[in-house]
Design an enzyme around this catalytic site. Structure first.
Site, PDB file in Angstrom:
ATOM      1  CD  GLU A 167      -2.836  -1.257   2.407  1.00  0.00           C
ATOM      2  OE1 GLU A 167      -2.689  -0.423   3.318  1.00  0.00           O
ATOM      3  OE2 GLU A 167      -3.733  -2.123   2.409  1.00  0.00           O
ATOM      4  CD  GLU A 200      -4.613  -7.961   1.610  1.00  0.00           C
ATOM      5  OE1 GLU A 200      -5.486  -7.225   2.112  1.00  0.00           O
ATOM      6  OE2 GLU A 200      -3.394  -7.767   1.751  1.00  0.00           O
TER       7      GLU A 200
END
Ligand code: XIL
Length: 347
Positions: free
Chosen positions: A139, A255
């Site tokens: 991220e 995910e």
């Protein structure tokens, strides 16, 4: 109802076997707590050919004090996986979240590169040879932070500037030359301006990494999707994935979960819609033979992070995963079975 004479465990198809026929790894995130529950581990063993620790390899847990590492929980999952012929993803080596308190107190622009290198040498070194792929940096892109390069204005960026990314990947390559080094991020998959901007910034980052010869082999699409009544056509995602493939990178769905908070109707109706999203998303991404692994972020709705008090924004429990709280397969599970069964085989 089960067909007459069928044993409960025979009636449910096994994603790991269906995936294997396509050279596709399939699995989920697992918490240390779930690993203590035999009913859960039976299901995990049947369904998963790859697992990832939900929190147990993050800085906060694995590096609780400056001079102390705690591999207990990470080791428990790696041992379980090895005993059951499963691969393990490493998650993660460099992130702005779940850093231990000591890090904020201790890190300076002068020592941060060494802290990062030492952490990665120690953690990736500890698991060297046993990890399929590491989420090295997680991220790092946040367009809203307003930088021309799209990078998140994280603690790492503030301490080291954009160089922290190369430092992390080079340290990981040195510590575990066998692991596939991955860049992992969210909000890449769906339609709309927010997602277009994120895709452009992530692609830009990957291109820069290539130019700078930073070692990286794969992109992780986190795939935390938000279901709406209309299904996307995924055109922008396809174009993005083609551009990533041109860079020579593999792609992992790392995910996957589908947030149903915006859907209306009873649980049965919402489950159908969530299943349609699972089917549509996987059918589309699996057209790309670059996709070598699909992991959901948890197996059962009961343990989904989306149902933790700090995440949930509705008054009803969400139903984002393939199994329900009683470990029974939901329509989303059968949508996964169908999409993977019908997908082209990978090399
Ligand atoms: C989440 C875990 O599921 C939670 O238990 C924890 O409290 C916060 O982190 N993106 C990631 C994951 O890369 O590490 C996050 O996991 C979910 C979003």
């Amino acid at each position: 109802m089960l067909p007459e004479g069928a044993r409960a465990d025979e009636a449910v198809p096994r994603l790991r076997e269906i995936g294997m026929r396509k050279n596709l790894l399939v699995g989920s995130a697992v918490s240390y707590r779930e690993l203590q529950q035999p009913a859960f581990t039976n299901l995990l063993e049947e369904q998963a050919s790859i697992v990832v620790p939900e929190n147990e390899m993050k800085w906060q847990i694995i590096h609780p004090e400056p001079d102390r590492y705690d591999f207990t929980r990470g080791d428990a999952l790696v041992t379980f996986a090895q005993e059951h012929g499963q691969k393990v993803r490493g998650h993660n080596l460099c992130w702005h979240n779940q850093l231990p308190r000591w890090f904020g107190e201790m890190a300076t622009p002068q020592n941060a590169a060494d802290l990062l290198r030492q952490h990665i040498a120690k953690v990736a070194g500890h698991y060297a040879g046993r990890i399929h792929s590491w989420d090295v940096v997680n991220e790092a892109v946040r367009v809203e932070d307003g930088r021309p390069d799209g990078l998140r204005n994280s603690q790492w960026l503030q301490l080291l500037g954009p160089d922290y990314i190369g430092i992390a990947y080079r340290a990981a390559a040195q510590a575990d030359p066998k692991a596939l080094l991955t860049y992992n991020d969210y909000d890449i998959e769906q339609d709309g301006a927010k997602f277009d901007a994120k895709r452009a910034a992530v692609l830009h980052l990957l291109q820069r990494m290539r130019e700078q010869q930073i070692p990286i082999q794969a992109l992780g699409l986190q795939s935390h999707l938000h279901a709406a009544p209309e299904l996307p056509d995924w055109t922008a995602l396809h174009r993005f994935m083609e551009a990533v493939e041109k860079l020579g990178l593999d792609i992992f769905v790392t995910e996957l979960d589908i947030n149903d908070s915006k859907l209306t109707g009873d649980p049965g109706e919402r489950d159908q819609m969530v299943a349609e999203w699972y089917g549509s998303y996987l059918r589309n991404v699996l057209q790309h033979r670059s996709v070598k692994a699909v992991l959901t972020w948890g197996l059962t709705d009961h343990d989904s992070w989306l149902n933790s008090p700090n995440q949930r924004h509705t008054d009803r429990p969400l139903r984002p995963l393939p199994f329900d709280a009683d470990l029974k397969p939901k329509p989303a599970f059968y949508a996964m079975v169908k999409a993977i069964s019908e997908a082209p085989a990978r090399a």
